[in-house]
Design an enzyme around this catalytic site. Structure first.
Site, PDB file in Angstrom:
ATOM      1  N   GLU A 192       0.857  -1.178   0.000  1.00 30.89           N
ATOM      2  CA  GLU A 192       0.000   0.000   0.000  1.00 30.89           C
ATOM      3  C   GLU A 192       0.897   1.233   0.000  1.00 30.89           C
ATOM      4  O   GLU A 192       1.798   1.332   0.833  1.00 30.89           O
ATOM      5  CB  GLU A 192      -0.899   0.035   1.238  1.00 30.89           C
ATOM      6  CG  GLU A 192      -1.753  -1.210   1.443  1.00 30.89           C
ATOM      7  CD  GLU A 192      -2.491  -1.172   2.770  1.00 30.89           C
ATOM      8  OE1 GLU A 192      -2.601  -0.069   3.358  1.00 30.89           O
ATOM      9  OE2 GLU A 192      -2.943  -2.228   3.230  1.00 30.89           O
ATOM     10  N   ASP A 242      -7.199   7.946   1.042  1.00 26.52           N
ATOM     11  CA  ASP A 242      -6.984   7.487   2.408  1.00 26.52           C
ATOM     12  C   ASP A 242      -6.563   8.690   3.244  1.00 26.52           C
ATOM     13  O   ASP A 242      -5.421   9.148   3.152  1.00 26.52           O
ATOM     14  CB  ASP A 242      -5.903   6.400   2.436  1.00 26.52           C
ATOM     15  CG  ASP A 242      -5.790   5.749   3.808  1.00 26.52           C
ATOM     16  OD1 ASP A 242      -6.641   6.026   4.669  1.00 26.52           O
ATOM     17  OD2 ASP A 242      -4.832   4.977   4.027  1.00 26.52           O
ATOM     18  N   GLU A 293      -4.093   6.793  -2.378  1.00 28.65           N
ATOM     19  CA  GLU A 293      -3.390   5.545  -2.069  1.00 28.65           C
ATOM     20  C   GLU A 293      -3.599   4.515  -3.166  1.00 28.65           C
ATOM     21  O   GLU A 293      -4.727   4.303  -3.631  1.00 28.65           O
ATOM     22  CB  GLU A 293      -3.846   4.969  -0.734  1.00 28.65           C
ATOM     23  CG  GLU A 293      -3.191   3.622  -0.418  1.00 28.65           C
ATOM     24  CD  GLU A 293      -3.487   3.110   0.971  1.00 28.65           C
ATOM     25  OE1 GLU A 293      -3.762   1.903   1.108  1.00 28.65           O
ATOM     26  OE2 GLU A 293      -3.452   3.907   1.932  1.00 28.65           O
ATOM     27  N   ASN A 327       1.422  -6.040   3.548  1.00 31.10           N
ATOM     28  CA  ASN A 327       0.466  -7.030   4.039  1.00 31.10           C
ATOM     29  C   ASN A 327       0.960  -8.423   3.694  1.00 31.10           C
ATOM     30  O   ASN A 327       1.405  -8.673   2.564  1.00 31.10           O
ATOM     31  CB  ASN A 327      -0.910  -6.793   3.413  1.00 31.10           C
ATOM     32  CG  ASN A 327      -1.482  -5.435   3.791  1.00 31.10           C
ATOM     33  OD1 ASN A 327      -1.852  -5.209   4.927  1.00 31.10           O
ATOM     34  ND2 ASN A 327      -1.538  -4.523   2.828  1.00 31.10           N
ATOM     35  N   HIS A 358      -0.509  -6.664   9.080  1.00 29.45           N
ATOM     36  CA  HIS A 358      -0.520  -5.327   8.493  1.00 29.45           C
ATOM     37  C   HIS A 358       0.702  -4.577   9.018  1.00 29.45           C
ATOM     38  O   HIS A 358       0.750  -4.198  10.193  1.00 29.45           O
ATOM     39  CB  HIS A 358      -1.819  -4.614   8.874  1.00 29.45           C
ATOM     40  CG  HIS A 358      -2.008  -3.291   8.208  1.00 29.45           C
ATOM     41  ND1 HIS A 358      -1.963  -3.130   6.844  1.00 29.45           N
ATOM     42  CD2 HIS A 358      -2.268  -2.048   8.728  1.00 29.45           C
ATOM     43  CE1 HIS A 358      -2.187  -1.854   6.541  1.00 29.45           C
ATOM     44  NE2 HIS A 358      -2.359  -1.176   7.666  1.00 29.45           N
TER      45      HIS A 358
END
Length: 519
Positions: free
Chosen positions: A11, A103, A108, A164, A248
């Site tokens: 991300e 975001d 993002e 992730n 995460h």
């Protein structure tokens, strides 16, 4: 035996700046970025296009659910209307299975799920081209916007480059914390992005290894924007919760140098394998947050990290211990992806021990440091010179004609591992070996009736009803499993029939829709 192969994704929250108005609303401009990319491609973009039904941002991996009354509004990502200036929260799912959205105050790009570090590299870099495409589309408007793949504005604000990883649910979370904390504190020497200035606002002169380290305040926690923890506890698997957890990771820097990106994700995947196998090295660091920052501030890599038993070690020694454990655990014939990561990881540590400048072609913090030192020596600049701060930002500009990283890479000063043509394809083609293939294929071929989507679902309009197609298993929905079955599908009805979906339910109905993983 362990491997660098596992489900993973990246991300990137891009830094944003409107060229004609430095006081412009960043949320509004972030929405303009999303729309500028999605509109010309005919992609649906709206606040409600993302399916938030299964998201649980307040679930904590330590075994509890945070009370919604105690949560900061920024944590309620499953309730878009609770976000500040919610009218700007645009969402779009791309043809490659990725998500592009607003975001908080940043656009993002969340990459599609992949199965190995090489593919991660390709689809993450495809996101840089997505960002560039939006910038190009806004260039001739009255409000042009530029984007930067970095992590701080050097005025006290930081934004994320998250990772992730799918992890075995049976592994105790305490084991994950114990195994990852020393690794993450020291991993920055392998993949830091570098930063001019010390302190959250860069208020002290100097240069440091990580662009994010100064912004962390806790060892373990659920937050991502407030009191940031080294280990994030959000328990939102986007997969079967009985089998998996999604780790995460919020502590990484936004890497541009491809060798560093490969090691960043590959080494972490291997360490997770060590933890799952009970083979992770044990280092009980006495002051984890302080040592995270001490390591970042030490360009000599000689800082002694204090352990709880009174002894000391170094970042290089901790990383060498993890590497040695991984080399022992992969077996005599590791797969190609794993062998590549191990070779690069070892090469990085060997060269860092001799002279970090040997890695100016591979690691961002070293490449940027060398560039800055050239300017410092030429113009006799102190570390608090505004010119150096501007060079720091310009390194991360997504425009190849402006970004200093891209200029260095084009000149051969930084190594490129990916095939440029493969990255361009990855902008519009999803990974073939995860459920992202089905998500991207639906966006490309069946978007007319697609009401919303998420990592683990697709929701279609069928007359007055909705049908949700759950996708709880990341290794289902692949090209190998579905391409032949979908080859003749022309309509949404054909698609649902091919997937074996026969029930129509509104999202939230008690009775489950038949899962595509069963067909």
């Amino acid at each position: 035996m362990i491997s660098a192969k596992r489900i993973m994704g990246a991300e990137t929250e891009f830094g944003i700046w409107q060229q004609n108005n430095p006081h412009a609303n960043p949320m509004r401009d972030s929405a303009r970025v999303v729309d500028a990319y999605a509109g010309p491609r005919g992609l649906k973009s709206s606040q409600n296009f993302w399916d938030f039904f299964s998201e649980t941002p307040l679930a904590d991996a330590r075994g509890f659910l945070m009370n919604i009354q105690d949560a900061d509004p920024s944590q309620l990502t499953n309730i878009p209307q609770a976000q500040p200036e919610a009218q700007y929260l645009a969402n779009v799912v791309l043809e490659n299975g990725a998500r592009l959205y607003v975001d908080h105050a940043h656009p993002e790009y969340s990459s599609p799920e992949v199965t190995n570090p090489r593919d991660l590299l390709v689809w993450d870099r495809a996101g840089d081209l997505v960002a560039l495409g939006a910038v190009r589309n806004l260039a001739n408007t009255t409000e042009p916007v530029n984007l930067y793949k970095n992590n701080t504005d050097s005025k006290g604000a930081s934004y994320g480059a998250h990772e992730n990883y799918l992890v075995d649910r049976s592994v105790p979370f305490d084991a994950i914390v114990a195994g990852l904390t020393p690794f993450f504190i020291t991993r920055q020497i392998l993949c830091g992005a570098g930063r001019v200035g010390i302190g959250t606002a860069g208020q002290y002169p100097g240069y440091q290894i990580s662009s994010r380290a100064d912004f962390f305040e806790a060892e373990v926690g659920l937050e991502t924007t407030l009191r940031r923890p080294i280990i994030n506890t959000r328990d939102e698997p986007h997969a079967d919760p009985e089998l998996y957890r999604r780790l995460h990771v919020i502590i990484g820097d936004a890497t541009l140098a491809e060798p560093a990106t490969l090691v960043r994700f590959g080494s972490t995947a291997l360490v997770l394998g060590l933890i799952e196998s009970g083979l992770a090295p044990a280092f009980d660091i006495a002051e984890p947050v302080a040592e995270l920052q001490n390591v970042s501030h030490d360009l000599t890599l000689s800082h002694r990290i204090g352990l709880s038993d009174g002894t000391t070690t170094s970042a290089l020694e901790i990383q060498r211990a993890y590497l040695s454990a991984a080399q022992a655990a992969v077996g005599p014939e590791p797969d190609t992806a794993t062998a590549e990561v191990l070779d690069l990881w070892e090469d990085f540590l060997d060269k860092l021990a001799r002279d970090p400048m040997e890695l100016a072609d591979s690691i961002d913090w070293v490449a940027k440091w060398r560039l800055l030192e050239q300017y410092r020596k030429r113009d006799n600049l102190p570390w608090n010179s505004p010119k150096l701060a501007l060079i720091d930002v310009q390194y991360h500009d997504v425009r190849p004609e402006k970004g200093l990283f891209y200029k260095l890479e084009a000149a051969g000063a930084i190594r490129r591992l990916s095939d440029p043509a493969a990255v361009e394809r990855a902008v519009v083609v999803p990974p073939p070996d995860t459920r992202a293939w089905l998500r991207g294929t639906v966006v490309e071929r069946f978007a007319e009736d697609l009401r919303s989507a998420s990592w683990d679902s697709l929701v279609f309009s069928r007359g007055q009803s909705l049908v949700r197609v759950p996708m709880k298993y990341p290794l289902k929905g692949t090209r190998e499993l579905l391409a032949e079955r979908l080859a003749d599908a022309r309509t949404t009805e054909d698609l649902l029939t091919a997937l074996g979906i026969t029930r129509l339910d509104t999202p939230g109905a008690d009775a489950p829709v038949r899962d595509t993983s069963e067909v």
